[in-house]
Enzyme design. Structure first.
Site, PDB file in Angstrom:
ATOM      1  N   LYS A  29      46.312  29.023  40.537  1.00  0.00           N
ATOM      2  CA  LYS A  29      45.537  28.282  41.547  1.00  0.00           C
ATOM      3  C   LYS A  29      44.128  27.991  41.023  1.00  0.00           C
ATOM      4  O   LYS A  29      43.674  26.847  41.030  1.00  0.00           O
ATOM      5  CB  LYS A  29      45.485  29.117  42.838  1.00  0.00           C
ATOM      6  CG  LYS A  29      44.808  28.434  43.994  1.00  0.00           C
ATOM      7  CD  LYS A  29      43.462  28.964  44.419  1.00  0.00           C
ATOM      8  CE  LYS A  29      43.202  30.372  44.723  1.00  0.00           C
ATOM      9  NZ  LYS A  29      41.762  30.661  44.998  1.00  0.00           N
ATOM     10  N   ASN A  30      43.448  29.011  40.556  1.00  0.00           N
ATOM     11  CA  ASN A  30      42.055  28.796  40.142  1.00  0.00           C
ATOM     12  C   ASN A  30      41.954  27.944  38.884  1.00  0.00           C
ATOM     13  O   ASN A  30      41.012  27.171  38.716  1.00  0.00           O
ATOM     14  CB  ASN A  30      41.339  30.143  39.970  1.00  0.00           C
ATOM     15  CG  ASN A  30      41.105  30.814  41.320  1.00  0.00           C
ATOM     16  OD1 ASN A  30      41.157  30.153  42.362  1.00  0.00           O
ATOM     17  ND2 ASN A  30      40.868  32.113  41.312  1.00  0.00           N
ATOM     18  N   CYS A 124      36.097  31.880  50.703  1.00  0.00           N
ATOM     19  CA  CYS A 124      36.355  33.186  51.298  1.00  0.00           C
ATOM     20  C   CYS A 124      35.057  33.902  51.628  1.00  0.00           C
ATOM     21  O   CYS A 124      34.075  33.793  50.897  1.00  0.00           O
ATOM     22  CB  CYS A 124      37.143  34.054  50.307  1.00  0.00           C
ATOM     23  SG  CYS A 124      38.841  33.543  50.113  1.00  0.00           S
ATOM     24  N   ARG A 129      27.744  34.532  47.760  1.00  0.00           N
ATOM     25  CA  ARG A 129      28.229  33.485  46.877  1.00  0.00           C
ATOM     26  C   ARG A 129      27.289  32.281  46.734  1.00  0.00           C
ATOM     27  O   ARG A 129      27.647  31.148  47.060  1.00  0.00           O
ATOM     28  CB  ARG A 129      29.637  33.030  47.288  1.00  0.00           C
ATOM     29  CG  ARG A 129      30.582  34.202  47.387  1.00  0.00           C
ATOM     30  CD  ARG A 129      32.001  33.777  47.593  1.00  0.00           C
ATOM     31  NE  ARG A 129      32.660  33.362  46.375  1.00  0.00           N
ATOM     32  CZ  ARG A 129      33.892  32.878  46.341  1.00  0.00           C
ATOM     33  NH1 ARG A 129      34.570  32.724  47.440  1.00  0.00           N
ATOM     34  NH2 ARG A 129      34.427  32.525  45.193  1.00  0.00           N
ATOM     35  N   ASP A 314      39.873  40.082  42.340  1.00  0.00           N
ATOM     36  CA  ASP A 314      40.881  39.506  43.232  1.00  0.00           C
ATOM     37  C   ASP A 314      42.085  40.428  43.423  1.00  0.00           C
ATOM     38  O   ASP A 314      42.869  40.238  44.348  1.00  0.00           O
ATOM     39  CB  ASP A 314      41.349  38.137  42.706  1.00  0.00           C
ATOM     40  CG  ASP A 314      40.253  37.100  42.837  1.00  0.00           C
ATOM     41  OD1 ASP A 314      39.560  37.111  43.865  1.00  0.00           O
ATOM     42  OD2 ASP A 314      40.069  36.298  41.906  1.00  0.00           O
ATOM     43  N   ARG A 406      46.234  29.261  51.229  1.00  0.00           N
ATOM     44  CA  ARG A 406      45.251  28.733  50.275  1.00  0.00           C
ATOM     45  C   ARG A 406      45.600  29.128  48.845  1.00  0.00           C
ATOM     46  O   ARG A 406      45.299  28.385  47.905  1.00  0.00           O
ATOM     47  CB  ARG A 406      43.850  29.272  50.600  1.00  0.00           C
ATOM     48  CG  ARG A 406      43.242  28.657  51.840  1.00  0.00           C
ATOM     49  CD  ARG A 406      41.818  29.114  52.030  1.00  0.00           C
ATOM     50  NE  ARG A 406      41.043  28.849  50.814  1.00  0.00           N
ATOM     51  CZ  ARG A 406      39.908  29.432  50.510  1.00  0.00           C
ATOM     52  NH1 ARG A 406      39.381  30.333  51.313  1.00  0.00           N
ATOM     53  NH2 ARG A 406      39.270  29.138  49.396  1.00  0.00           N
TER      54      ARG A 406
HETATM   55  N1  EPU Z   1      27.006  34.209  41.480  1.00  0.00           N
HETATM   56  C1  EPU Z   1      25.684  33.992  41.806  1.00  0.00           C
HETATM   57  N2  EPU Z   1      25.184  32.725  41.654  1.00  0.00           N
HETATM   58  C2  EPU Z   1      25.937  31.691  41.237  1.00  0.00           C
HETATM   59  C3  EPU Z   1      27.299  31.912  40.903  1.00  0.00           C
HETATM   60  C4  EPU Z   1      27.807  33.198  41.044  1.00  0.00           C
HETATM   61  O1  EPU Z   1      24.970  34.914  42.199  1.00  0.00           O
HETATM   62  O2  EPU Z   1      25.408  30.578  41.142  1.00  0.00           O
HETATM   63  C5  EPU Z   1      27.556  35.569  41.611  1.00  0.00           C
HETATM   64  C6  EPU Z   1      28.630  35.647  42.682  1.00  0.00           C
HETATM   65  O3  EPU Z   1      28.068  35.805  43.964  1.00  0.00           O
HETATM   66  C7  EPU Z   1      29.427  36.845  42.227  1.00  0.00           C
HETATM   67  C8  EPU Z   1      29.383  36.730  40.707  1.00  0.00           C
HETATM   68  O4  EPU Z   1      28.256  35.889  40.431  1.00  0.00           O
HETATM   69  O5  EPU Z   1      28.790  38.017  42.632  1.00  0.00           O
HETATM   70  C9  EPU Z   1      30.610  36.148  40.053  1.00  0.00           C
HETATM   71  O6  EPU Z   1      31.036  34.975  40.743  1.00  0.00           O
HETATM   72  P1  EPU Z   1      31.821  33.805  40.003  1.00  0.00           P
HETATM   73  O7  EPU Z   1      30.916  32.657  39.874  1.00  0.00           O
HETATM   74  O8  EPU Z   1      32.470  34.344  38.795  1.00  0.00           O
HETATM   75  O9  EPU Z   1      32.940  33.475  41.082  1.00  0.00           O
HETATM   76  P2  EPU Z   1      33.505  32.046  41.455  1.00  0.00           P
HETATM   77  O10 EPU Z   1      33.567  31.185  40.272  1.00  0.00           O
HETATM   78  O11 EPU Z   1      32.818  31.559  42.671  1.00  0.00           O
HETATM   79  C10 EPU Z   1      36.003  32.550  40.930  1.00  0.00           C
HETATM   80  C11 EPU Z   1      37.293  32.519  41.671  1.00  0.00           C
HETATM   81  C12 EPU Z   1      37.366  33.694  42.639  1.00  0.00           C
HETATM   82  C13 EPU Z   1      37.197  34.978  41.843  1.00  0.00           C
HETATM   83  C14 EPU Z   1      35.894  34.941  41.042  1.00  0.00           C
HETATM   84  C15 EPU Z   1      35.700  36.138  40.135  1.00  0.00           C
HETATM   85  C16 EPU Z   1      37.804  30.176  41.811  1.00  0.00           C
HETATM   86  C17 EPU Z   1      37.925  28.967  42.657  1.00  0.00           C
HETATM   87  N3  EPU Z   1      37.395  31.282  42.421  1.00  0.00           N
HETATM   88  O12 EPU Z   1      34.977  32.413  41.901  1.00  0.00           O
HETATM   89  O13 EPU Z   1      38.665  33.647  43.193  1.00  0.00           O
HETATM   90  O14 EPU Z   1      37.167  36.064  42.724  1.00  0.00           O
HETATM   91  O15 EPU Z   1      35.876  33.758  40.199  1.00  0.00           O
HETATM   92  O16 EPU Z   1      36.706  36.221  39.213  1.00  0.00           O
HETATM   93  O17 EPU Z   1      38.103  30.134  40.636  1.00  0.00           O
HETATM   94  C18 EPU Z   1      40.332  33.884  44.851  1.00  0.00           C
HETATM   95  O18 EPU Z   1      41.104  33.253  44.105  1.00  0.00           O
HETATM   96  O19 EPU Z   1      40.751  34.473  45.884  1.00  0.00           O
HETATM   97  C19 EPU Z   1      38.904  33.950  44.519  1.00  0.00           C
HETATM   98  C20 EPU Z   1      37.978  34.304  45.404  1.00  0.00           C
END
Ligand code: EPU
Length: 425
Positions: A29-30, A124, A129, A314, A406
């Site tokens: 998915k991601n 979520c 975030r 996750d 989702r």
């Molecule tokens: N963060 C910040 N600022 C930013 C970006 C991230 O502070 O600008 C922080 C986040 O709050 C978090 C950490 O950095 O504490 C890591 O977040 P990351 O950016 O890696 O997460 P993401 O890209 O928003 C993706 C997946 C999530 C998964 C995370 C971690 C997608 C669409 N989502 O989120 O997947 O948990 O990486 O591996 O790819 C899920 O599939 O259920 C899901 C939530």
């Protein structure tokens, strides 16, 4: 397509069956969400294979369609993305507010049109975030960025984004992918330091490379992107979903069953497999896939979530469900998202003994869980209550299935094929 009237659906699980048999993993998915945005960087047609039919994919399709992209499913798992007519630089609030990955349109639109107006994303409820790293990265690439009226508005200053050296403040999958996309068509070379190493990052880099981008080092903390003037379409199959695969292996484990997950890349879930073995589950990896078999005992183990290749955040809620029926007390420390504990109250309703202290869930195994009405509060918390329902005594009734839809393709059919008693009503 996912329909609004499905929002009232319930999942009824009659617990107690040992799950047995084979299940094929869906496409990631991601990975798919990133690939869909990346595909639109080229004014061309890209065909993605192995695309899961889950709600987030449909939502991102609608967002891309609103930008002028033609997105169509063709048969099983094939998504055709025609981005020749992409022309709008404003992403629609109504759709973006539901999904974190909608923010990939920012990197896409900046790279493709030099302009982006993208709503602050939803997704979520697992923590605050923010998107501050993404914004700092776009600024480092030479974009002027303001956040007003709920939108992030970015615009290139010169004709194109300019290559730069950017240190990602903290390992972030989304930031790494967004900046990699934007930098692909920048002028000059971009170096991303402290880049995320998740398989989804590598997958996006491989797709972009197939589209003509010049990217080295994806999968390591330093990614080098030499900007090219233009990308072209490609034909690409996204990687299997390591999180879905992990969920089914835990389903085998929690029911003391025997589940073979086919089609996954075992190296993507080594951390999980190690922890399952430590908990007393027999794990076999061979050409067919990965098999998880219960041996009549389940021991408590401790986990710290971490960026890849560490234990994935996750899989924290699904693993917590497993630990509710293990012998002893386990701790799960969450290091990525501050509010990943939405599953705790739900599992407690089912008789689990869990308390949360700061960033750690402390779980003492109970002899049995009891079925109860519970909610899928986010995608992975939803997986946790499904897993608990499979082993609980009596009937578990899960609402808010939108969250499961989702991220999990054909959940009910896959569970049924493994022998679970589950119905969607
Ligand atoms: N963060 C910040 N600022 C930013 C970006 C991230 O502070 O600008 C922080 C986040 O709050 C978090 C950490 O950095 O504490 C890591 O977040 P990351 O950016 O890696 O997460 P993401 O890209 O928003 C993706 C997946 C999530 C998964 C995370 C971690 C997608 C669409 N989502 O989120 O997947 O948990 O990486 O591996 O790819 C899920 O599939 O259920 C899901 C939530």
């Amino acid at each position: 397509m996912w329909k609004k009237d499905e929002a009232m659906d319930k999942l009824i699980i009659e617990g107690g069956n040992r799950l047995q048999g084979k299940v094929a993993v869906s496409g990631g998915k991601n990975s798919t969400l990133a690939a869909m945005a990346a595909a639109c960087l080229a004014p061309d047609v890209t065909v993605l294979e192995n695309v899961p039919r889950c709600k987030d994919v449909f939502t991102l399709s609608e967002i891309l369609q609103a930008l002028g992209v033609r997105v169509e499913f063709e048969g099983q798992g094939r998504l055709v993305i025609d981005a020749r007519e992409l022309s709008t630089h404003v992403a629609p609030y109504e759709l973006c507010r539901h999904m974190r990955a909608s923010f990939y349109t920012a990197g896409l639109l900046l790279g493709r049109l030099g302009r982006a107006e993208v709503p602050l994303p939803g997704g979520c409820s697992i923590g605050s975030r923010p998107v501050d790293f993404h914004i700092r990265g776009f600024q480092a690439l030479g974009a002027k960025v303001v956040t007003e009226h709920g939108y992030v508005k970015a615009r290139v200053q010169k004709r194109r984004l300019q290559g730069t050296v950017f240190y990602v403040p903290r390992s972030s999958v989304g930031t790494t992918i967004n900046l990699m996309m934007a930098a692909s068509t920048a002028s000059g070379t971009t170096v991303l330091q402290n880049a995320a190493r998740e398989p989804e990052v590598v997958d996006t880099a491989v797709l972009l490379t197939a589209m003509g981008a010049k990217i080295r080092g994806a999968g390591t903390p330093t990614i080098v992107i030499e900007g090219v003037r233009k990308l072209h379409g490609a034909h690409y199959a996204v990687i299997p979903d390591r999180l879905e695969a992990g969920t089914y292996l835990i389903a085998g484990a929690i029911t003391q069953g025997d589940v073979l997950v086919e089609g996954l890349i075992p190296e993507h879930i080594t951390a999980l497999l190690t922890k399952l073995e430590e908990a007393g589950i027999e794990i076999t990896v061979d050409g067919e896939g990965v098999r998880a078999r219960g041996r009549g005992e389940l021991r408590a183990v401790d986990i710290d979530t971490a960026p890849y290749p560490g234990f994935p955040t996750d899989l924290h809620p699904p693993f917590a469900a497993l630990m509710t029926v293990a012998k002893g007390t386990s701790t799960i420390r969450e290091t990525i998202f501050e509010s990943r504990f939405g599953y705790v109250d739900e599992l407690r309703r089912m008789g689990a003994n869990i308390r949360v202290e700061k960033d750690t869930a402390i779980i003492t195994g109970v002899e049995y869980l009891t079925g109860a009405p519970v909610e899928a509060v986010d995608i992975r918390a939803g997986a946790a209550v499904v897993l608990a329902g499979l082993v609980a005594r009596g009937k578990t009734e899960i609402t808010n299935l939108e969250n499961l839809d989702r991220g999990y393709e054909n959940l009910v059919d896959k569970l049924k094929a493994l022998g679970a008693k589950v119905e969607r009503v």
